[in-house]
Design a protein around this motif. Structure first.
Motif, mmCIF file in Angstrom:
data_model
loop_
_atom_site.group_PDB
_atom_site.id
_atom_site.type_symbol
_atom_site.label_atom_id
_atom_site.label_comp_id
_atom_site.label_asym_id
_atom_site.label_seq_id
_atom_site.Cartn_x
_atom_site.Cartn_y
_atom_site.Cartn_z
ATOM 1 N N GLN A 124 0.775 -1.358 -0.048
ATOM 2 C CA GLN A 124 -0.069 -0.124 -0.160
ATOM 3 C C GLN A 124 0.757 1.312 0.220
ATOM 4 O O GLN A 124 0.228 2.341 0.066
ATOM 5 C CB GLN A 124 -0.947 -0.166 1.200
ATOM 6 N N VAL A 137 -10.379 2.126 -2.199
ATOM 7 C CA VAL A 137 -10.347 0.512 -2.440
ATOM 8 C C VAL A 137 -10.519 -0.071 -0.847
ATOM 9 O O VAL A 137 -11.433 -0.891 -0.793
ATOM 10 C CB VAL A 137 -8.998 0.214 -2.823
ATOM 11 N N VAL A 141 -13.502 -2.885 0.510
ATOM 12 C CA VAL A 141 -13.042 -4.379 0.946
ATOM 13 C C VAL A 141 -13.969 -4.747 2.253
ATOM 14 O O VAL A 141 -13.913 -4.165 3.152
ATOM 15 C CB VAL A 141 -11.554 -4.489 1.567
ATOM 16 N N MET A 154 -4.499 -7.361 -4.218
ATOM 17 C CA MET A 154 -3.777 -6.230 -4.786
ATOM 18 C C MET A 154 -2.446 -6.338 -5.477
ATOM 19 O O MET A 154 -2.148 -5.632 -6.382
ATOM 20 C CB MET A 154 -3.324 -5.159 -3.451
ATOM 21 N N PRO A 170 -4.161 -4.722 -9.223
ATOM 22 C CA PRO A 170 -4.731 -3.458 -8.847
ATOM 23 C C PRO A 170 -3.733 -2.328 -8.308
ATOM 24 O O PRO A 170 -4.077 -1.118 -8.642
ATOM 25 C CB PRO A 170 -5.786 -3.774 -7.466
ATOM 26 N N LEU A 174 -3.524 1.116 -10.103
ATOM 27 C CA LEU A 174 -3.583 2.832 -9.316
ATOM 28 C C LEU A 174 -2.207 3.523 -9.364
ATOM 29 O O LEU A 174 -2.268 4.753 -9.789
ATOM 30 C CB LEU A 174 -3.719 2.329 -7.711
ATOM 31 N N PRO A 180 -9.715 4.359 -9.288
ATOM 32 C CA PRO A 180 -9.810 3.497 -8.134
ATOM 33 C C PRO A 180 -11.274 2.819 -7.793
ATOM 34 O O PRO A 180 -11.098 1.929 -7.346
ATOM 35 C CB PRO A 180 -9.606 4.562 -6.917
ATOM 36 N N THR A 181 -12.342 3.616 -8.450
ATOM 37 C CA THR A 181 -13.400 2.772 -8.397
ATOM 38 C C THR A 181 -13.652 1.352 -9.133
ATOM 39 O O THR A 181 -14.421 0.472 -8.755
ATOM 40 C CB THR A 181 -14.633 3.737 -9.031
ATOM 41 N N VAL A 183 -11.134 -0.785 -9.191
ATOM 42 C CA VAL A 183 -10.587 -1.752 -8.121
ATOM 43 C C VAL A 183 -11.531 -1.733 -6.940
ATOM 44 O O VAL A 183 -11.513 -2.935 -6.564
ATOM 45 C CB VAL A 183 -9.144 -0.982 -7.524
ATOM 46 N N ALA A 184 -12.188 -0.570 -6.531
ATOM 47 C CA ALA A 184 -12.989 -0.816 -5.385
ATOM 48 C C ALA A 184 -14.088 -1.692 -5.700
ATOM 49 O O ALA A 184 -14.498 -2.557 -4.714
ATOM 50 C CB ALA A 184 -13.328 0.516 -5.111
ATOM 51 N N ALA A 187 -12.775 -5.029 -5.373
ATOM 52 C CA ALA A 187 -12.549 -5.478 -3.951
ATOM 53 C C ALA A 187 -13.700 -5.769 -3.170
ATOM 54 O O ALA A 187 -13.632 -6.518 -2.156
ATOM 55 C CB ALA A 187 -11.644 -4.356 -3.331
ATOM 56 N N SER A 188 -14.739 -5.224 -3.586
ATOM 57 C CA SER A 188 -15.893 -5.170 -2.747
ATOM 58 C C SER A 188 -16.561 -6.600 -2.626
ATOM 59 O O SER A 188 -17.466 -6.915 -1.934
ATOM 60 C CB SER A 188 -17.001 -4.336 -3.099
#
Length: 194
Positions: A124, A137, A141, A154, A170, A174, A180-181, A183-184, A187-188
């Motif tokens: 990160q 992101v 999660v 990631m 990811p 980034l 980022p949406t 990846v988000a 990730a969700s």
């Protein structure tokens, strides 16, 4: 073996002695299931019968089979070894340690409590600070996902994230300025069946 392991750790960029690394591996192995688990022990008689009826093999692993836990143990050991302390993260980001702790408690940085305090996964962080889009992101999660799952996500190429027509991780997405949406959204759904 120590020289070979030392060379391997250096090539991987892991800042740990062979003895410390082997202690991490032993600790990670201890946290997993028993060394020789009997899969049938995890189910009721009715569940065992149903699973057997559909063809699932519930026999224990044979002595000559590769232990499937080995890859997880190695990944956990690398994640723990490469993680930053709060003070190292504060130095990397250029803020006070209290700001790092605040970001951890607010879910704006990922981390876990370990012996000696918080550990923050290295994926990160960048040479310029925090990975762009990280907050969006991490907010997506699911709370029940362990650090190893998030780290694997990631750092694993995703077919939906493409850079130069190649699947990107990811993190790479980034770093390249990707939305980022996207990846988000991926990730969700971590931890849900595909």
């Amino acid at each position: 073996m120590t020289v070979a392991l030392e060379t391997l750790l250096a090539k991987a960029g892991l800042r740990v002695s062979p003895v410390e690394f082997l202690e991490l591996v032993e600790d990670a192995a201890r946290r997993l299931s028993p060394a020789t688990p009997d899969p049938a022990d995890y189910f009721s008689t009715e569940q065992r019968d149903t699973l057997s009826d559909v063809g699932l093999d519930l026999t224990p692993r044979r002595a000559d089979e590769v232990d499937s836990r080995a890859r997880a143990v190695a990944a956990q050991a690398v994640l723990r070894d490469s993680a930053l302390t709060v003070s190292a993260a504060a130095h990397a980001v250029g803020v006070d340690t209290s700001r790092i702790r605040h970001r951890l408690s607010a879910g704006r940085l990922a981390g876990w409590k370990d012996r000696g305090g918080w550990r923050l996964p290295a994926w990160q962080f960048t040479s310029a600070g925090v990975l762009p889009g990280l907050e969006a992101v991490l907010a997506a999660v699911p709370d029940d996902q362990p650090p190893l799952v998030v780290a694997a996500f990631m750092t694993t190429p995703q077919p939906d994230l493409r850079i130069n027509d190649q699947p990107a991780t990811p993190r790479q997405w980034l770093l390249a300025g990707g939305d980022p949406t996207k990846v988000a959204t991926l990730a969700s759904v971590l931890g849900t069946p595909a």
